[in-house]
Design a protein around this motif. Structure first.
Motif, PDB file in Angstrom:
ATOM      1  N   SER A 149       0.831  -1.209   0.000  1.00  0.00           N
ATOM      2  CA  SER A 149       0.000   0.000   0.000  1.00  0.00           C
ATOM      3  C   SER A 149       0.861   1.253   0.000  1.00  0.00           C
ATOM      4  O   SER A 149       1.866   1.335   0.720  1.00  0.00           O
ATOM      5  CB  SER A 149      -0.926   0.012   1.223  1.00  0.00           C
ATOM      6  OG  SER A 149      -1.764  -1.130   1.225  1.00  0.00           O
ATOM      7  N   THR A 153       0.447  -0.371  -4.722  1.00  0.00           N
ATOM      8  CA  THR A 153      -1.015  -0.360  -4.683  1.00  0.00           C
ATOM      9  C   THR A 153      -1.502   0.918  -4.001  1.00  0.00           C
ATOM     10  O   THR A 153      -0.723   1.656  -3.393  1.00  0.00           O
ATOM     11  CB  THR A 153      -1.569  -1.597  -3.940  1.00  0.00           C
ATOM     12  OG1 THR A 153      -1.117  -1.569  -2.573  1.00  0.00           O
ATOM     13  CG2 THR A 153      -1.100  -2.882  -4.607  1.00  0.00           C
ATOM     14  N   ARG A 158      -7.268  -1.696  -0.368  1.00  0.00           N
ATOM     15  CA  ARG A 158      -8.044  -2.327  -1.431  1.00  0.00           C
ATOM     16  C   ARG A 158      -9.211  -3.093  -0.830  1.00  0.00           C
ATOM     17  O   ARG A 158      -9.245  -3.351   0.372  1.00  0.00           O
ATOM     18  CB  ARG A 158      -7.146  -3.261  -2.255  1.00  0.00           C
ATOM     19  CG  ARG A 158      -6.088  -2.525  -3.062  1.00  0.00           C
ATOM     20  CD  ARG A 158      -5.200  -3.493  -3.835  1.00  0.00           C
ATOM     21  NE  ARG A 158      -4.278  -4.207  -2.962  1.00  0.00           N
ATOM     22  CZ  ARG A 158      -3.534  -5.249  -3.341  1.00  0.00           C
ATOM     23  NH1 ARG A 158      -3.648  -5.708  -4.590  1.00  0.00           N
ATOM     24  NH2 ARG A 158      -2.710  -5.830  -2.502  1.00  0.00           N
ATOM     25  N   ASN A 179      -9.439  -1.722  -6.425  1.00  0.00           N
ATOM     26  CA  ASN A 179      -9.314  -0.375  -5.866  1.00  0.00           C
ATOM     27  C   ASN A 179     -10.677   0.250  -5.576  1.00  0.00           C
ATOM     28  O   ASN A 179     -11.628   0.068  -6.343  1.00  0.00           O
ATOM     29  CB  ASN A 179      -8.578   0.543  -6.847  1.00  0.00           C
ATOM     30  CG  ASN A 179      -7.108   0.223  -6.957  1.00  0.00           C
ATOM     31  OD1 ASN A 179      -6.516  -0.310  -6.018  1.00  0.00           O
ATOM     32  ND2 ASN A 179      -6.506   0.532  -8.090  1.00  0.00           N
ATOM     33  N   GLU A 207      -5.338  -5.856  -7.957  1.00  0.00           N
ATOM     34  CA  GLU A 207      -5.165  -4.615  -8.717  1.00  0.00           C
ATOM     35  C   GLU A 207      -4.063  -3.746  -8.129  1.00  0.00           C
ATOM     36  O   GLU A 207      -3.952  -3.586  -6.906  1.00  0.00           O
ATOM     37  CB  GLU A 207      -6.476  -3.839  -8.753  1.00  0.00           C
ATOM     38  CG  GLU A 207      -6.424  -2.634  -9.699  1.00  0.00           C
ATOM     39  CD  GLU A 207      -7.772  -1.935  -9.850  1.00  0.00           C
ATOM     40  OE1 GLU A 207      -7.819  -0.922 -10.572  1.00  0.00           O
ATOM     41  OE2 GLU A 207      -8.765  -2.388  -9.235  1.00  0.00           O
ATOM     42  N   LYS A 208      -3.262  -3.175  -9.016  1.00  0.00           N
ATOM     43  CA  LYS A 208      -2.239  -2.215  -8.620  1.00  0.00           C
ATOM     44  C   LYS A 208      -2.843  -0.803  -8.614  1.00  0.00           C
ATOM     45  O   LYS A 208      -4.003  -0.598  -8.958  1.00  0.00           O
ATOM     46  CB  LYS A 208      -1.061  -2.260  -9.598  1.00  0.00           C
ATOM     47  CG  LYS A 208      -0.257  -3.554  -9.528  1.00  0.00           C
ATOM     48  CD  LYS A 208       0.944  -3.458 -10.460  1.00  0.00           C
ATOM     49  CE  LYS A 208       1.838  -4.668 -10.350  1.00  0.00           C
ATOM     50  NZ  LYS A 208       3.043  -4.542 -11.219  1.00  0.00           N
ATOM     51  N   ASN A 209      -2.007   0.169  -8.260  1.00  0.00           N
ATOM     52  CA  ASN A 209      -2.475   1.551  -8.198  1.00  0.00           C
ATOM     53  C   ASN A 209      -2.838   2.057  -9.594  1.00  0.00           C
ATOM     54  O   ASN A 209      -2.252   1.646 -10.595  1.00  0.00           O
ATOM     55  CB  ASN A 209      -1.401   2.446  -7.582  1.00  0.00           C
ATOM     56  CG  ASN A 209      -1.996   3.668  -6.904  1.00  0.00           C
ATOM     57  OD1 ASN A 209      -3.204   3.872  -6.920  1.00  0.00           O
ATOM     58  ND2 ASN A 209      -1.144   4.475  -6.301  1.00  0.00           N
TER      59      ASN A 209
END
Length: 212
Positions: A149, A153, A158, A179, A207-209
């Motif tokens: 985080s 991410t 999330r 997200n 999911e990534k950022n």
């Protein structure tokens, strides 16, 4: 006789192969177990559904300007080891918790259960919250943050849509972590993970950022 014997032998082999295939199909049906290929296909289909919603749906958190340049969502590679079966431990004295949102407001949830599981050889547990007006009592809201985080991410954590699938069990699939809306647009107010769900380990799936 040799020809007949070979024919019978071949038939027996074919029948055995068919029996194995049928048995495997029955096992998948009865246990709800997916083959690795089917699992990956399902996760990829869900990712495609997410992308289409964010890109095209009128309820998407993206502005029209953002949609114009939006081409993909960013995900970690799929890793089935991050799909875990957790034991649900009910909270005896259930309370209503006011969960802070990113815009400074609060939203009420019921502190329902603990989800206890093992991940990479280590025992973990997460707090399962339930919306006050949730019509299906098998559905739970799971917000978490981890060592990724604010790095790879979204810093605000999330979410996972968790659903009870047994009397005292629930499946948590971190590959489906997604997200909140505020990761795309700060005008939205999103629930922050409770302190109980701040993991000190990395969850390098899901999911990534959002890459603005």
């Amino acid at each position: 006789m040799t020809v007949h014997s070979d024919f019978m032998k071949n038939n027996t082999i074919i029948l055995l192969i068919i029996s194995v295939v049928v048995l495997a199909a029955v096992v998948y049906t009865l246990t709800g177990t997916e083959s690795p290929e089917d699992y990956i296909e399902r996760i990829e289909a869900e990712r495609e559904r997410q992308f289409k919603f964010i890109r095209f749906n009128f309820e998407s958190p993206l502005t029209d300007e953002q949609k114009a340049s939006f081409t993909k969502l960013n995900f970690y590679p799929i890793d089935p080891t991050y799909k875990v079966k957790a034991r649900m431990v009910p909270i005896e004295d259930r309370k209503v918790r006011e969960v802070p949102l990113t815009d400074g407001t609060k939203e009420k949830y019921i502190e329902h259960s603990w989800a206890e599981f093992e991940l990479n050889g280590k025992s973990e547990k997460l707090l399962l919250l339930q919306a006050m007006n949730e019509p299906d009592k098998r559905n739970f809201f799971l917000a978490f943050a981890d060592a990724t985080s604010a790095e790879e991410t979204y810093g605000g954590g999330r979410y996972i849509n968790a659903r009870q699938d047994g009397k005292n069990s629930i499946t948590i699939d971190f590959n489906l972590a997604y997200n909140p809306y505020c990761a795309y647009n700060p005008d939205y107010g999103c629930p922050l993970p409770p302190k109980e769900n701040l993991l000190d380990i990395a969850i390098p799936v899901g999911e990534k950022n959002y890459d603005k």
